[in-house]
Scaffold this active site. Structure first.
Site, PDB file in Angstrom:
ATOM      1  N   TYR A   1      41.439  35.677  42.065  1.00  0.00           N
ATOM      2  CA  TYR A   1      40.386  35.063  41.252  1.00  0.00           C
ATOM      3  C   TYR A   1      41.010  34.212  40.150  1.00  0.00           C
ATOM      4  CZ  TYR A   1      36.275  34.603  38.259  1.00  0.00           C
ATOM      5  OH  TYR A   1      35.249  34.096  37.504  1.00  0.00           O
TER       6      TYR A   1
ATOM      7  N   SER B   1      37.153  29.949  34.522  1.00  0.00           N
ATOM      8  CA  SER B   1      37.203  31.291  33.954  1.00  0.00           C
ATOM      9  C   SER B   1      38.342  31.390  32.948  1.00  0.00           C
ATOM     10  CB  SER B   1      37.417  32.330  35.055  1.00  0.00           C
ATOM     11  OG  SER B   1      37.671  33.613  34.503  1.00  0.00           O
TER      12      SER B   1
END
Length: 221
Positions: free
Chosen positions: A165, A152
């Protein structure tokens, strides 16, 4: 180390995509199938949605494999079932992940702990476990396979509302670097990608809402 390995064909590869019940995982599975590959569609809890993914794939021979990847025994079973059903694993796409909102100032210690444990179990441990199982399958078959980790942009930009995350995706990228060096002598390529926003079920609301213009403005495209 020069090991005899078999190069992958352009089509007909055996592909396991984790977290393929919807969103990016579904799109990845569809592209592989459209290319002539056979795909094992993994899901955790969204069996019905994963079935829709399976039914959307072009070609034949695709399979559905369910399991909780945060459990080491389940992760091994998922990889083994996929390998048995497809006749091996040539490509692994580590896409399964969790992403829960938990800004530190407004999150209790108990909730903070639980969320971090879930993110570590699914985003990092599961990626490592599936990579081990798939890579061993490739090595044992002397196949020059591929492992693709879906990281990501949050690994590099910071995620103030989703710190676990961002941190676990950074770990995924670090893991990919280590595995790339470790597995290269066996002809196995490992790559990690850092996507930005896709208009998937998870973030479509953010893109169409008040912050959407700002998010799109972050990309030169």
């Amino acid at each position: 180390m020069n090991l005899p390995v078999t190069s992958l064909p352009a089509t007909g590869r055996r592909v396991l995509v984790s977290g393929a019940s919807r969103g990016l995982g579904r799109a990845v599975a569809q592209v592989f199938a459209a290319n002539g590959d056979v795909v094992a569609v993994h899901h955790g809890t969204r069996a019905a949605e994963a079935r829709l993914t399976l039914e959307s794939l072009s070609g034949t021979g695709h399979v559905l494999v369910g399991g909780d990847l945060s459990d080491p025994a389940e992760a091994a079973r998922v990889a083994d079932e996929a390998a048995e059903a497809l006749g091996g694993i040539d490509v692994l796409v580590n896409n399964a992940a969790v992403n829960e909102r938990h800004p530190l100032p407004t999150t209790s210690y108990e909730e903070w702990t639980e969320i971090w444990q879930r993110h570590l179990s699914v985003n990092v441990l599961a990626t490592a476990l599936l990579s081990h199982r798939a890579a061993r399958n490739m090595i044992d078959r002397s196949v020059a396979g591929r492992i693709v980790n879906i990281g990501s942009r949050g690994a590099y930009r910071g995620e103030p509302d989703h710190p676990a995350y961002g941190a676990t995706k950074a770990a995924v990228h670090a893991l990919g670097q280590s595995l790339a060096v470790s597995l290269a002598p066996y002809g196995i390529g490992v790559v990690s990608v850092a996507p930005g926003f896709f208009e998937t079920e998870r973030v479509a609301g953010r893109l169409s809402g008040p912050e959407g213009e700002g998010i799109r403005g972050q990309s030169p495209f």
